[in-house]
Design a protein around this motif. Structure first.
Motif, PDB file in Angstrom:
ATOM      1  N   PRO A   1      -2.966 -32.127 -30.582  1.00  0.00           N
ATOM      2  CA  PRO A   1      -3.760 -32.483 -31.769  1.00  0.00           C
ATOM      3  C   PRO A   1      -4.559 -33.757 -31.577  1.00  0.00           C
ATOM      4  CG  PRO A   1      -1.533 -31.860 -32.383  1.00  0.00           C
ATOM      5  CD  PRO A   1      -1.541 -32.011 -30.914  1.00  0.00           C
ATOM      6  N   LEU A   2      -4.051 -34.681 -30.668  1.00  0.00           N
ATOM      7  CA  LEU A   2      -4.755 -35.950 -30.457  1.00  0.00           C
ATOM      8  C   LEU A   2      -5.815 -35.859 -29.378  1.00  0.00           C
ATOM      9  CD1 LEU A   2      -1.626 -38.330 -30.522  1.00  0.00           C
ATOM     10  CD2 LEU A   2      -3.168 -37.759 -32.416  1.00  0.00           C
ATOM     11  N   ASP A   3      -5.676 -34.933 -28.427  1.00  0.00           N
ATOM     12  CA  ASP A   3      -6.568 -34.834 -27.270  1.00  0.00           C
ATOM     13  C   ASP A   3      -7.335 -33.533 -27.335  1.00  0.00           C
ATOM     14  OD1 ASP A   3      -7.833 -35.075 -24.836  1.00  0.00           O
ATOM     15  OD2 ASP A   3      -6.056 -34.600 -23.640  1.00  0.00           O
ATOM     16  N   LYS A   4      -8.508 -33.606 -27.937  1.00  0.00           N
ATOM     17  CA  LYS A   4      -9.330 -32.402 -28.065  1.00  0.00           C
ATOM     18  C   LYS A   4     -10.163 -32.130 -26.818  1.00  0.00           C
ATOM     19  CE  LYS A   4      -9.759 -32.949 -33.085  1.00  0.00           C
ATOM     20  NZ  LYS A   4     -10.701 -33.061 -34.229  1.00  0.00           N
ATOM     21  N   TYR A   5     -10.263 -33.152 -25.899  1.00  0.00           N
ATOM     22  CA  TYR A   5     -11.124 -33.009 -24.711  1.00  0.00           C
ATOM     23  C   TYR A   5     -10.305 -32.896 -23.403  1.00  0.00           C
ATOM     24  CZ  TYR A   5     -14.582 -34.577 -28.060  1.00  0.00           C
ATOM     25  OH  TYR A   5     -15.370 -34.687 -29.170  1.00  0.00           O
ATOM     26  N   TYR A   6      -9.051 -32.648 -23.524  1.00  0.00           N
ATOM     27  CA  TYR A   6      -8.175 -32.394 -22.384  1.00  0.00           C
ATOM     28  C   TYR A   6      -8.146 -33.574 -21.390  1.00  0.00           C
ATOM     29  CZ  TYR A   6      -8.576 -27.677 -24.207  1.00  0.00           C
ATOM     30  OH  TYR A   6      -8.587 -26.598 -25.023  1.00  0.00           O
ATOM     31  N   VAL A   7      -8.199 -34.757 -21.917  1.00  0.00           N
ATOM     32  CA  VAL A   7      -8.128 -35.945 -21.054  1.00  0.00           C
ATOM     33  C   VAL A   7      -6.770 -36.027 -20.357  1.00  0.00           C
ATOM     34  CG1 VAL A   7      -8.282 -38.470 -21.028  1.00  0.00           C
ATOM     35  CG2 VAL A   7      -9.775 -37.135 -22.522  1.00  0.00           C
ATOM     36  N   ARG A   8      -5.745 -35.467 -21.040  1.00  0.00           N
ATOM     37  CA  ARG A   8      -4.412 -35.506 -20.454  1.00  0.00           C
ATOM     38  C   ARG A   8      -4.326 -34.726 -19.151  1.00  0.00           C
ATOM     39  NH1 ARG A   8      -4.637 -32.067 -24.739  1.00  0.00           N
ATOM     40  NH2 ARG A   8      -3.795 -29.937 -24.511  1.00  0.00           N
ATOM     41  N   PHE A   9      -5.244 -33.814 -18.890  1.00  0.00           N
ATOM     42  CA  PHE A   9      -5.292 -33.091 -17.621  1.00  0.00           C
ATOM     43  C   PHE A   9      -6.294 -33.719 -16.642  1.00  0.00           C
ATOM     44  CE2 PHE A   9      -4.217 -29.772 -20.851  1.00  0.00           C
ATOM     45  CZ  PHE A   9      -2.906 -29.586 -20.451  1.00  0.00           C
ATOM     46  N   ILE A  10      -7.363 -34.250 -17.174  1.00  0.00           N
ATOM     47  CA  ILE A  10      -8.403 -34.821 -16.306  1.00  0.00           C
ATOM     48  C   ILE A  10      -7.924 -36.106 -15.640  1.00  0.00           C
ATOM     49  CG2 ILE A  10     -10.720 -35.789 -16.280  1.00  0.00           C
ATOM     50  CD1 ILE A  10     -11.415 -33.916 -18.607  1.00  0.00           C
ATOM     51  N   ALA A  11      -7.206 -36.951 -16.385  1.00  0.00           N
ATOM     52  CA  ALA A  11      -6.788 -38.251 -15.855  1.00  0.00           C
ATOM     53  C   ALA A  11      -5.874 -38.116 -14.637  1.00  0.00           C
ATOM     54  CB  ALA A  11      -6.113 -39.077 -16.948  1.00  0.00           C
TER      55      ALA A  11
ATOM     56  N   LEU B   1      -4.389 -47.591 -18.605  1.00  0.00           N
ATOM     57  CA  LEU B   1      -3.834 -48.084 -17.348  1.00  0.00           C
ATOM     58  C   LEU B   1      -4.171 -47.129 -16.204  1.00  0.00           C
ATOM     59  CD1 LEU B   1      -2.070 -50.145 -15.860  1.00  0.00           C
ATOM     60  CD2 LEU B   1      -0.080 -48.745 -16.443  1.00  0.00           C
ATOM     61  N   THR B   2      -4.122 -45.831 -16.453  1.00  0.00           N
ATOM     62  CA  THR B   2      -4.466 -44.845 -15.422  1.00  0.00           C
ATOM     63  C   THR B   2      -5.928 -44.985 -15.002  1.00  0.00           C
ATOM     64  OG1 THR B   2      -2.798 -43.328 -16.310  1.00  0.00           O
ATOM     65  CG2 THR B   2      -4.488 -42.402 -14.875  1.00  0.00           C
ATOM     66  N   ILE B   3      -6.774 -45.181 -15.988  1.00  0.00           N
ATOM     67  CA  ILE B   3      -8.203 -45.358 -15.661  1.00  0.00           C
ATOM     68  C   ILE B   3      -8.402 -46.602 -14.800  1.00  0.00           C
ATOM     69  CG2 ILE B   3     -10.461 -45.827 -16.655  1.00  0.00           C
ATOM     70  CD1 ILE B   3      -9.639 -44.115 -19.055  1.00  0.00           C
ATOM     71  N   PHE B   4      -7.661 -47.681 -15.077  1.00  0.00           N
ATOM     72  CA  PHE B   4      -7.794 -48.912 -14.284  1.00  0.00           C
ATOM     73  C   PHE B   4      -7.310 -48.672 -12.855  1.00  0.00           C
ATOM     74  CE2 PHE B   4      -6.299 -52.971 -12.671  1.00  0.00           C
ATOM     75  CZ  PHE B   4      -7.387 -53.789 -12.943  1.00  0.00           C
ATOM     76  N   ILE B   5      -6.201 -47.935 -12.707  1.00  0.00           N
ATOM     77  CA  ILE B   5      -5.694 -47.648 -11.364  1.00  0.00           C
ATOM     78  C   ILE B   5      -6.665 -46.768 -10.594  1.00  0.00           C
ATOM     79  CG2 ILE B   5      -3.836 -46.494 -10.107  1.00  0.00           C
ATOM     80  CD1 ILE B   5      -1.926 -47.415 -12.268  1.00  0.00           C
ATOM     81  N   ILE B   6      -7.296 -45.828 -11.281  1.00  0.00           N
ATOM     82  CA  ILE B   6      -8.304 -44.983 -10.623  1.00  0.00           C
ATOM     83  C   ILE B   6      -9.440 -45.840 -10.099  1.00  0.00           C
ATOM     84  CG2 ILE B   6     -10.043 -43.220 -11.044  1.00  0.00           C
ATOM     85  CD1 ILE B   6      -8.084 -41.928 -13.020  1.00  0.00           C
ATOM     86  N   GLY B   7      -9.883 -46.818 -10.892  1.00  0.00           N
ATOM     87  CA  GLY B   7     -10.942 -47.712 -10.428  1.00  0.00           C
ATOM     88  C   GLY B   7     -10.514 -48.567  -9.245  1.00  0.00           C
ATOM     89  N   ALA B   8      -9.233 -48.976  -9.249  1.00  0.00           N
ATOM     90  CA  ALA B   8      -8.751 -49.797  -8.135  1.00  0.00           C
ATOM     91  C   ALA B   8      -8.654 -48.976  -6.864  1.00  0.00           C
ATOM     92  CB  ALA B   8      -7.403 -50.398  -8.490  1.00  0.00           C
ATOM     93  N   ALA B   9      -8.025 -47.795  -6.919  1.00  0.00           N
ATOM     94  CA  ALA B   9      -7.866 -46.974  -5.728  1.00  0.00           C
ATOM     95  C   ALA B   9      -9.201 -46.475  -5.203  1.00  0.00           C
ATOM     96  CB  ALA B   9      -6.934 -45.799  -6.028  1.00  0.00           C
ATOM     97  N   GLY B  10     -10.121 -46.214  -6.081  1.00  0.00           N
ATOM     98  CA  GLY B  10     -11.427 -45.743  -5.658  1.00  0.00           C
ATOM     99  C   GLY B  10     -12.342 -46.840  -5.168  1.00  0.00           C
ATOM    100  N   GLY B  11     -11.922 -48.111  -5.225  1.00  0.00           N
ATOM    101  CA  GLY B  11     -12.739 -49.216  -4.737  1.00  0.00           C
ATOM    102  C   GLY B  11     -13.781 -49.696  -5.711  1.00  0.00           C
TER     103      GLY B  11
END
Length: 885
Positions: free
Chosen positions: A150-160, A44-54
């Motif tokens: 343990p689930l997020d090895k690529y730090y997506v929780r900070f990047i998003a 859902l966050t990724i979708f909102i990023i796409g919406a706000a970014g146009g």
């Protein structure tokens, strides 16, 4: 532990213990649900990023719709799984605090427990509770377990979250609109600012008369209040909503689809606004600055006063930013200012923005306040219905001066009718004595007229008296029948509504009594002229103007016919019946028809200003024909005043005024005589011959009491001195005229003296009558004074007629000599100085070239408006021009 004892003495955790418990409970909730909801929230966050970014606005569907379905699907799955998990309890939160603090024996439970063995606390129990409190006070905060690491090895929780903040910054100001559009479950094609084309303009209100204003290379325009902003966007398959910022308020307008790739948004603006379309980072902004519509400003340049033809004339100054559409004269009596009456005043155009020293006139001779002093002001209304008022002025409403006694009497009856505005008295059933007859079947006119206002009863009584013996009084049966009809209507009227139309009928009867059939024709022509003038002023449809013009044309024809008959009759009367048909030589029908044709063509060409001026000129020309006829010029081809000197003209005008003042003095003398009779109680005094002729003039009460004999004698002396001054001023001119015409010493064929002798005789008779009246008034012999005044009036009338007859005879002889020698000068038969085209220097009949250019311009406008390949805005503007012209 006894539950009853616990209820009797409940013990709660302290503030610190509760805070530790809440913190621990939050950690447990995160550790319980975060792993389950992580994936759904991430999508859902990724979708909102796409919406706000146009992004979704740019690429559109189906990718946006696919991403929305995936995000909503995974979020729903995560929520469903989270609902199946057991939520952490308060006890688990306390155990988490004890565990992270290394506390044993559950001190949080111990401090809320109660002793179960006895009601009296033992020393051991108090020690136990004290130790538990100490442990709680020393307890530390719980610690969050790393459940996402343990689930997020690529730090997506900070990047998003960082990407979300950046996207919201990119779409600042338009985030709401983009999120709203992205979550709408409809098909949305992608749009790009590279292909978008913008167009905007302002449509001012129709009453301003302004054309549309386009934003061509401009970002801001000034427009009148109430204008409509039109913003178009084309080259896109889907249009964003128009963002309108009005101060701190922001609203959005959904555009209307015009075509596959074009959209339009409209809004009315009453104050400064900023409108914009935004696609991605590209923004198109228009600013509309509002010009406030001010109230009209109007003032009297010259206050109202009586003018020619008994009209109220005045001049005014007028200014308004977008034009005044209607003008009214508001009047009120000085004694009752709350009762107001409005009179419409014709404007020089449909919408007037500025007028300086603009002349205006109104025919108020039929008004209910005619002859009374009023307070009035002008009220101007613009296209926005804003009202502007002028300064006030005090003036007397002109009334029509009737010369014929019968016409004057009818006019006074009408004045009585207009003043009787009180309601009828209620019907008293007990006054009817007929048994067994329903009230609605009783017909008692005597009871009906008794319920009428006093003014109505008096008017009916006077009309009955005037029509009791018609023989010798009524030369025209139409006047008599009209008065009898009015009398019967007054007798049978049962309320004020039944009186509607009677004042108008009395006015027509008075005109008929004064002018005969010619008066009816003149009234019809004036009414048709007013209707046509008003229609052209408000730019009525051409079909309506054509009908009114035809009506006016017919009225002119009838008036000309009656005027011709009158001219022939006057010519026969003046010439003793020897000049058959000569009365119409001075009436130029070709000239009048040329003016009519010019008015019609000017109106068809859209030149309403010239048409109205020509119409006013024609009306003045036609009424001057009647004046010329009355002055003895109807039987000659030239007006009497054409060759008359200015001194003689002024003398004749002064003589006419003197005649009116002498009539007024006679009326005042008769009023003084009636007052004297009332005071002496001699109501049975014998009627003298002059009293019956003025019966009609006694129909209305005088507004002031009778004057004394001395005051009336002074007035008579002033009139006599005025006549002597008039004789001294015009005597030399008269002798020259008589000497040139040879009429001073010659006798006519019937043995009577020449025109000069008759003039001298009439002048001496007038002075002798005035002297006799003056002596009688000094002795308060009002009857003898009235007789002498009547003789003076007759002598003055005879003097004026002889002066006109002599001048007409002299001019006729000069014209005959001029025609024989071929030296005709083409002068106007109505005494105007012009080139004979029937109009003055102020208004010219358009020539053929002007008319042809006007027709060519109209044809070009029609041709362009019919070209469908032109832009709709341009065609609409051309249509408005055609409607206007």
């Amino acid at each position: 532990m006894d539950s009853e004892t616990q209820q009797k003495a409940p013990i709660k955790l302290g503030k610190k213990a509760r805070a530790l418990a809440r913190r621990a409970h939050g950690h447990l909730l995160w550790e319980c649900y975060a792993p389950v909801l992580a994936l759904g929230v991430l999508l859902l966050t990724i979708f909102i990023i796409g919406a706000a970014g146009g992004i979704w606005q740019r690429i559109g569907d189906p990718w946006r719709l696919i991403a929305l379905i995936i995000a909503v699907g995974f979020l729903s799955r995560s929520i469903f799984r989270a609902q199946r998990k057991l939520a952490p309890t308060r006890s688990q939160a306390l155990r988490r605090v004890e565990e992270d603090s290394g506390l044993s024996h559950r001190p949080f439970d111990a401090i809320v427990d109660t002793q179960a063995t006895t009601d009296v606390e033992s020393k051991a129990w108090r020690t136990h509770v004290s130790q538990a409190n100490d442990k709680v006070d020393n307890a530390s905060k719980s610690k969050l377990r790393p459940v996402l690491a343990p689930l997020d090895k690529y730090y997506v929780r900070f990047i998003a979250p960082c990407a979300l903040v950046l996207a919201l910054m990119v779409g600042a100001g338009d985030n709401y609109e983009r999120l709203r559009a992205s979550f709408m479950p409809v098909w949305q094609p992608g749009i790009s600012a590279d292909t978008a084309r913008y167009e905007a303009w302002i449509d001012p209100p129709e009453y301003t008369g302004r054309p549309p204003s386009y934003f061509k290379g401009k970002s801001d325009l000034t427009a009148p209040e109430g204008s409509e902003l039109v913003a178009r966007i084309s080259g896109v398959k889907r249009a964003p909503r128009l963002i309108v910022q009005d101060g701190k308020r922001t609203r959005r307008i959904t555009p209307k689809r015009l075509g596959p790739n074009s959209f339009e948004a409209r809004l009315f603006v009453s104050k400064t606004v900023q409108a914009s379309y935004r696609i991605g980072t590209a923004t198109k902004i228009w600013t509309v600055n509002i010009q406030q519509d001010t109230h009209p400003k109007i003032e009297f340049e010259e206050p109202p006063k009586a003018g020619k033809r008994d009209k109220l004339i005045f001049t005014y100054n007028l200014t308004d930013d977008f034009g005044v559409e209607s003008l009214s004269l508001v009047m009120a009596l000085e004694e009752s200012p709350d009762e107001k009456d409005l009179v419409d005043i014709s404007l020089p155009g449909a919408s007037v923005r500025q007028a300086e020293k603009e002349p205006a006139s109104a025919d108020l001779t039929k008004h209910k306040w005619a002859g009374k002093q009023v307070v009035g002001y002008l009220s101007a209304v613009d296209g926005k219905k804003q009202v502007g008022t002028s300064n006030t002025a005090v003036f007397v409403v002109p009334d029509k001066i009737f010369v014929e006694p019968l016409a004057k009497s009818v006019a006074e009856h009408r004045t009585l009718m207009l003043s009787g505005t009180a309601p009828y008295q209620p019907l008293k059933v007990e006054e009817f004595k007929e048994p067994n007859v329903p009230v609605f079947a009783v017909d008692r006119p005597d009871y009906t007229i008794e319920r009428a206002p006093a003014e109505i009863q008096r008017a009916a009584l006077l009309i009955e008296a005037a029509t009791d013996k018609p023989v010798g009084i009524f030369e025209d049966p139409t006047v008599y029948m009209g008065l009898r009809n009015v009398y019967r209507r007054l007798q049978t009227a049962r309320d004020q509504d039944a009186l509607n139309g009677i004042p108008e009928d009395l006015w027509k009867i008075a005109l008929r009594a004064e002018f005969g059939i010619l008066g009816d024709a003149l009234a019809d022509m004036q009414a048709a002229e007013r209707a046509l003038n008003n229609a052209m002023a408000r730019r009525a449809p051409q079909r309506e103007i054509d009908a009114l013009f035809e009506r006016y044309n017919n009225a002119v024809d009838r008036y000309m016919e009656e005027l011709m008959k009158k001219a022939i009759e006057e010519a026969k009367k003046n010439a003793g019946g020897d000049q058959q048909g000569g009365g119409g030589e001075g009436i130029n029908n070709d000239e009048i028809q040329a003016l009519l044709d010019a008015i019609e063509e000017a109106n068809q060409n859209g030149d309403t200003v010239t048409a109205r001026k020509l119409l006013a000129k024609l009306a003045q020309l036609l009424e001057n024909m009647q004046i010329q006829l009355a002055q003895g010029g109807g039987g000659s081809g030239e007006g009497v005043g054409d060759g008359m000197s200015e001194e003689l003209k002024e003398a004749l005008e002064e003589l006419n005024e003197l005649l009116g003042e002498q009539r007024q003095l006679r009326d005042e003398t008769q009023e003084a005589q009636r007052g004297q009779q009332s005071q002496d109680g001699q109501s049975g005094q014998q009627n003298q011959p002059g009293e019956g002729q003025q019966g009609g003039e006694q129909g209305s009460e005088q507004s002031r009491g009778p004057q004394s004999g001395e005051a009336l004698a002074e007035s008579q002396e002033s009139l006599r001195e005025l006549l002597e001054k008039l004789e001294e001023g015009a005597g030399k001119e008269l002798l020259e005229r008589q000497g040139a015409g040879g009429g001073a010493g010659e006798d006519t064929e019937d043995g009577e003296g020449g025109g000069g002798d008759r003039i001298d005789e009439a002048l001496e008779d007038a002075k002798r009558g005035m002297r006799q009246s003056e002596e009688a008034l000094k002795n308060s012999e009002f009857y003898a004074a009235g007789e002498a005044q009547s003789e003076a009036i007759e002598a003055l009338r005879q003097l004026g007629e002889e002066l006109y007859a002599e001048e007409a005879k002299r001019m006729g002889e000069q014209n005959a000599e001029g025609r024989q020698s071929g030296d005709g000068d083409g002068s106007d038969p109505f005494g105007r100085e012009n080139d004979g085209n029937g109009v003055g220097d102020e208004v010219e009949v358009p020539d053929i070239d002007d008319r042809q250019r006007a027709r060519d311009l109209l044809e070009e406008l029609r041709r362009r408006s019919g070209e469908q390949d032109r832009d709709k805005i341009e065609r609409d503007y051309l249509d408005r021009l055609l409607e206007r012209f």
